[in-house]
Design a protein around this motif. Sequence first.
Motif: not given
Length: 271
Positions: A49, A53, A91, A93, A98-99, A139, A215
């Motif tokens: 990633f 987030n 999360w 990301d 997208t993630w 996640h 973030c």
Amino acid sequence: MAVLSAKLASAALAFILVAASLGLIEAREAGIGIGIEIGARGKPRQREFDYFNLALQWPGTYCQRTRHCCSSNACCRGSNSPSVFTIHGLWPDYNDGTWPACCTRKHFDEKEISTLLDPLEKYWPSLSCGNPSSCHEKHGTCSAPVTGDEYNYFLTTLNVYFKYNVTKVLNEAGYVPSNTEKYPLGGIVSAIQNAFHATPKLACRNGAVEELHICFYKDFKPRDCVVGSSSSSDVLSSSNSCPNYISLPAYASLGAGNAESKISWVPDDVL
Ligand code: 5GP
């Protein structure tokens, strides 16, 4: 224990264990089919990633949607229901909006975080009775290259949440829970920008704040959240679902003042 299991299953939407090298996944479980590579054993693997987030929920808004209760649903705690932004997830990301998801087959193990259960129960509660994830650790498994094992993933998330205290920042700027006031979206975003030097992302439901995301770079320094396909400093376009004036509703007892609302209690074992 049922309470914790369900709640942590929700929190475990995040957890993440171990090494990047373990990034084997089921393609159908990925958040979206982007960033998938083929791993050593011919299975799809998601690339690492780009940023974190921290997704926060506002219970005063979220709990208005509650239609049934169970012991794990913090919306059903009455006067003990949360009155601050609570954690939805940390999360990992991608910059393109997208993630990755469900990066390893590591299963969530409540025992590994037994010493964190009290703060998790309070600040990372489930706000529903639903099943949290189609995979083991949605996640958390994808954050492992930075956050390490399950315990450290949860501990890191709590520490970031306490350090960047959105509820406090908004309260100090005069944005306090209210069922009558409307606040300027730009003012709320500016308060957070001033405090953290980064632009958050908001989501609303019926003009009320439901989610607020802040973030971070991988070293947990604040950065702007990504909106759509680009990082945006345009406050208002970064908050599509929110009108220019928004509310921050105070938690109201479920069903109170609404003869139509039917909140039913559902035993945990039927969920
Ligand atoms: P919702 O549809 O409620 O926005 O999101 C459902 C689930 O999708 C979330 O609980 C979360 O697991 C995942 N999700 C939604 N938006 C994002 C995002 O921006 N980043 C990541 N990593 N996951 C997300």
